[in-house]
Design a protein around this motif. Sequence first.
Motif, PDB file in Angstrom:
ATOM      1  N   GLU A   1       0.978  -1.072   0.027  1.00  0.00           N
ATOM      2  CA  GLU A   1      -0.034   0.000  -0.296  1.00  0.00           C
ATOM      3  C   GLU A   1       0.799   1.256   0.002  1.00  0.00           C
ATOM      4  OE1 GLU A   1      -2.448   2.260  -0.675  1.00  0.00           O
ATOM      5  OE2 GLU A   1      -3.458   0.761  -0.113  1.00  0.00           O
ATOM      6  N   PRO A   2       0.920   2.038  -1.180  1.00  0.00           N
ATOM      7  CA  PRO A   2       1.884   2.948  -1.342  1.00  0.00           C
ATOM      8  C   PRO A   2       1.437   4.278  -0.345  1.00  0.00           C
ATOM      9  CG  PRO A   2       1.045   2.493  -3.506  1.00  0.00           C
ATOM     10  CD  PRO A   2       0.486   1.714  -2.370  1.00  0.00           C
TER      11      PRO A   2
ATOM     12  N   SER B   1       3.172  18.508  -6.689  1.00  0.00           N
ATOM     13  CA  SER B   1       2.218  17.752  -6.173  1.00  0.00           C
ATOM     14  C   SER B   1       0.828  18.352  -6.360  1.00  0.00           C
ATOM     15  CB  SER B   1       2.465  17.685  -4.820  1.00  0.00           C
ATOM     16  OG  SER B   1       1.610  17.203  -3.985  1.00  0.00           O
ATOM     17  N   TYR B   2       0.903  19.853  -6.236  1.00  0.00           N
ATOM     18  CA  TYR B   2      -0.403  20.652  -6.594  1.00  0.00           C
ATOM     19  C   TYR B   2      -1.116  20.196  -8.141  1.00  0.00           C
ATOM     20  CZ  TYR B   2      -3.526  24.246  -7.265  1.00  0.00           C
ATOM     21  OH  TYR B   2      -4.507  25.025  -7.596  1.00  0.00           O
ATOM     22  N   LEU B   3      -0.196  20.319  -8.891  1.00  0.00           N
ATOM     23  CA  LEU B   3      -0.636  20.154 -10.262  1.00  0.00           C
ATOM     24  C   LEU B   3      -1.019  18.811 -10.574  1.00  0.00           C
ATOM     25  CD1 LEU B   3       2.183  22.210 -12.168  1.00  0.00           C
ATOM     26  CD2 LEU B   3      -0.379  22.987 -11.806  1.00  0.00           C
ATOM     27  N   GLN B   4      -0.540  17.819  -9.796  1.00  0.00           N
ATOM     28  CA  GLN B   4      -0.755  16.456 -10.041  1.00  0.00           C
ATOM     29  C   GLN B   4      -2.159  16.008  -9.332  1.00  0.00           C
ATOM     30  OE1 GLN B   4       2.112  13.531 -10.112  1.00  0.00           O
ATOM     31  NE2 GLN B   4       3.709  14.517 -11.756  1.00  0.00           N
ATOM     32  N   GLY B   5      -2.651  16.994  -8.766  1.00  0.00           N
ATOM     33  CA  GLY B   5      -3.958  16.737  -7.941  1.00  0.00           C
ATOM     34  C   GLY B   5      -4.057  16.907  -6.618  1.00  0.00           C
ATOM     35  N   TYR B   6      -2.754  16.926  -5.723  1.00  0.00           N
ATOM     36  CA  TYR B   6      -3.124  17.110  -4.480  1.00  0.00           C
ATOM     37  C   TYR B   6      -3.175  18.810  -4.069  1.00  0.00           C
ATOM     38  CZ  TYR B   6      -2.007  16.440   0.620  1.00  0.00           C
ATOM     39  OH  TYR B   6      -2.245  16.422   2.096  1.00  0.00           O
TER      40      TYR B   6
ATOM     41  N   LEU C   1       8.882   8.706   1.170  1.00  0.00           N
ATOM     42  CA  LEU C   1       7.816   9.279   0.268  1.00  0.00           C
ATOM     43  C   LEU C   1       8.386   9.346  -0.886  1.00  0.00           C
ATOM     44  CD1 LEU C   1       8.129  12.447   2.764  1.00  0.00           C
ATOM     45  CD2 LEU C   1       6.005  10.971   2.160  1.00  0.00           C
ATOM     46  N   ALA C   2       9.524   9.004  -1.316  1.00  0.00           N
ATOM     47  CA  ALA C   2      10.121   8.609  -2.683  1.00  0.00           C
ATOM     48  C   ALA C   2       9.564   7.502  -3.175  1.00  0.00           C
ATOM     49  CB  ALA C   2      11.736   8.761  -2.733  1.00  0.00           C
ATOM     50  N   ASN C   3       9.516   6.366  -2.516  1.00  0.00           N
ATOM     51  CA  ASN C   3       8.828   5.196  -2.922  1.00  0.00           C
ATOM     52  C   ASN C   3       7.487   5.191  -3.167  1.00  0.00           C
ATOM     53  OD1 ASN C   3      11.115   3.502  -2.807  1.00  0.00           O
ATOM     54  ND2 ASN C   3      11.159   3.375  -0.782  1.00  0.00           N
ATOM     55  N   ALA C   4       6.812   5.942  -2.150  1.00  0.00           N
ATOM     56  CA  ALA C   4       5.360   6.209  -2.368  1.00  0.00           C
ATOM     57  C   ALA C   4       5.027   7.065  -3.807  1.00  0.00           C
ATOM     58  CB  ALA C   4       4.679   6.798  -1.248  1.00  0.00           C
ATOM     59  N   ALA C   5       5.784   7.926  -4.021  1.00  0.00           N
ATOM     60  CA  ALA C   5       5.699   8.960  -5.051  1.00  0.00           C
ATOM     61  C   ALA C   5       5.875   8.044  -6.381  1.00  0.00           C
ATOM     62  CB  ALA C   5       6.815  10.257  -4.937  1.00  0.00           C
ATOM     63  N   TYR C   6       6.597   7.262  -6.345  1.00  0.00           N
ATOM     64  CA  TYR C   6       7.113   6.365  -7.541  1.00  0.00           C
ATOM     65  C   TYR C   6       5.734   5.834  -7.879  1.00  0.00           C
ATOM     66  CZ  TYR C   6       9.194   2.657 -10.555  1.00  0.00           C
ATOM     67  OH  TYR C   6       9.472   2.000 -11.517  1.00  0.00           O
ATOM     68  N   PHE C   7       4.968   5.280  -6.891  1.00  0.00           N
ATOM     69  CA  PHE C   7       3.690   4.600  -7.343  1.00  0.00           C
ATOM     70  C   PHE C   7       2.670   5.663  -7.501  1.00  0.00           C
ATOM     71  CE2 PHE C   7       6.307   1.079  -5.449  1.00  0.00           C
ATOM     72  CZ  PHE C   7       6.019   0.213  -6.406  1.00  0.00           C
ATOM     73  N   GLY C   8       2.678   6.827  -7.498  1.00  0.00           N
ATOM     74  CA  GLY C   8       1.892   7.633  -8.044  1.00  0.00           C
ATOM     75  C   GLY C   8       1.283   8.384  -6.691  1.00  0.00           C
ATOM     76  N   GLU C   9       1.561   8.564  -5.456  1.00  0.00           N
ATOM     77  CA  GLU C   9       1.031   9.169  -4.416  1.00  0.00           C
ATOM     78  C   GLU C   9       1.661  10.414  -4.575  1.00  0.00           C
ATOM     79  OE1 GLU C   9      -0.455   8.449  -1.171  1.00  0.00           O
ATOM     80  OE2 GLU C   9      -1.338   7.188  -2.590  1.00  0.00           O
ATOM     81  N   THR C  10       0.450  11.336  -4.942  1.00  0.00           N
ATOM     82  CA  THR C  10       0.897  13.039  -5.174  1.00  0.00           C
ATOM     83  C   THR C  10       1.122  13.602  -3.654  1.00  0.00           C
ATOM     84  OG1 THR C  10      -1.527  13.174  -5.243  1.00  0.00           O
ATOM     85  CG2 THR C  10      -0.421  13.036  -7.261  1.00  0.00           C
ATOM     86  N   LYS C  11       0.510  13.090  -2.722  1.00  0.00           N
ATOM     87  CA  LYS C  11       0.741  13.395  -1.330  1.00  0.00           C
ATOM     88  C   LYS C  11       2.086  13.413  -0.939  1.00  0.00           C
ATOM     89  CE  LYS C  11      -0.812  13.570   3.438  1.00  0.00           C
ATOM     90  NZ  LYS C  11      -1.850  12.863   4.352  1.00  0.00           N
TER      91      LYS C  11
END
Length: 652
Positions: free
Chosen positions: A146-147, A212-217, A174-184
Amino acid sequence: MKLLAVVLCVALLAGCNATSKPVNQAYLFIEPDKIPSRALVAQSHFLLSKEAHRLKNFHYEFALLIELADHQYGPAQLAIAKRLLSGHGREYVDGTALEWVLKAVENEHVPAITYLAKWYRYGGYGLKMDLKKSMALYAQAVDLGEPAAATELGYIFLEYWRTDKGYETAKQLLANAAYFGETKALCGLGRVYQESGTLRDIPKAAEYFEISYLQGYKLCAFELGHLHHKITDNYALAHRWYRKAALAGSAEAVNNRGKMFEQGQGVDPDFVVAKSYFEQAAELGNPSSFGNLGRLYELGKGVAQNFEQAIGHYQVGVLRKDAQSMHHLGGLYQTGQGVKQNKEKAMSLFKEAAALGNAFSAFHLGNALKQGEGTEQDTQLALEYYIKSAKLGYAKAYCYAADIVIDQDWRQAKSYYFEGAKQGQGVCAEKLTHYMRVRQEQDLPIITLLISLAHRGVALAHRELGAIYQDGDFGEQIDLEKAQTYYLQAAQQEDDIALNKLGIIYRDGLKVAVDNERALNYFKRSAELGLPDAMHNLGALNLALNQYSKGLVWLLRAAKQNHSESYILLGEYYASQNADGAAQQEAFKWLQRAADDQLPEGMYQLAMLLKKQNSNQLTPEATKWLKAAASSGHIKARSELSDSDVIAEYEK
């Protein structure tokens, strides 16, 4: 229900585990007849329970959920827990909400794991906050793929482990989570680069925030607003991003815009508008807005001063665990403004606020414990609170921590002064420079540190560099021109000591032509800022220029600040007024003070005054002061004794 039991009894647990992990995109197009029938049945009955809840058919809803839960279906177990927390279902099921969540966790239902992790993270509903349990659960969810759990775990490190290692760990998560698309997670990476000492990179932080903002967060707009508000001082951009964050639902952004209007940042100060924003933020549930509203009423800004209103807002903030409200309410109890003074209550509020991360409350506790006000004196605990305050962001507390340990552990004190200085505290840099100069130490890069602070606009750094080049400290060659340059830079920021130093340079003609007019100007500017040395120098120079009335005014002001050398000049001046008995009394008064302060010149002048008043014969009192001055190395006092009939006694 019997049919459902037969279908689910074999392997529902495996199906539950599979549905809890991220869905492969290819599976979105799978043929319906290839989905296991048991999973379809479970999901359809679970959806049916949701429809029953919408229709308020709670009996049927719980019949479905209980049947699914009995066969270890995690989503149903979590749903039961949520229903219990919302006040529904106690008549249909046994056990507490926590027990039902734990059942789903045992079945490795990822949403239940992250739900319980969040519950332990913030506490509530009878469950105490427990970060260790929260982190362990998030880590379990990360292991299950779960990212979003990695994102939340990274944010915990950001909030509670603000050390180099903590920020490095947060960065990896956070870098690992961001790799899986986590904008937060991208927003969290921005915070790492904004807040970390070793990884600090403000342009990179701003870039991550904006991506992060532009990608939806959209809530990351707040971080951009905060960055430009508190770090870059680009108030126009701060207002712009706070507006975007407010539109995204950030109550904190609304509150911070109120602070900007209160402090006149990027706009004209307007307490009425600030109050409006604080009220909006309060309606949106922002706890710190209550502290801000209370402060307006406490100080009478934009409203009539009203301690009752202030206390009311603070109390609401305290109930909502707002550390700022606790701090300000503690301040009122400490001083007795608007309430009956109660220092014990103040300490209690400061402790609670400090535990919630209020740096100023931790600092107040340090002061109280150091001085024994409202609590027993405990310098060791005071030290702990000073360090806590410093680590929470009030870097000046490092100076106070160093002051406590300096007599017992110079190396530790030096490290505290150095850390405070690195974070921009000129007072820490000044003390560090002074003590290292006294000890003739050069093991720290003092010059580099001071130059760095000078580039950041710290006036004390300019002044200390001036002193170093004036005196030739830390291995530097004496360079009076360079010293003057640094003093001038400090003087531009109205540094009182630097202004006084410049006065001395022009008075004494140090690498410049003597210029009494400039010297008087610099001394006066420094004196008006309250520096006793400058008051004395201004008075002395005026006397030397025969401007007696001006000179006396400043010498008297310096004397009121207990400036001993001013006592001597005042005594000498009044002693010179031979025909005036009142003047002689004034002379005696001031010279007596100088002698009492153990100034050799004061002792000598007092002895000479007593001798003069006794027809130029030494009295026992005069002899006593001459001996004291001579013992301190005063040459004229020794000469006076040698010319008198008491020399034998003195030598004896």
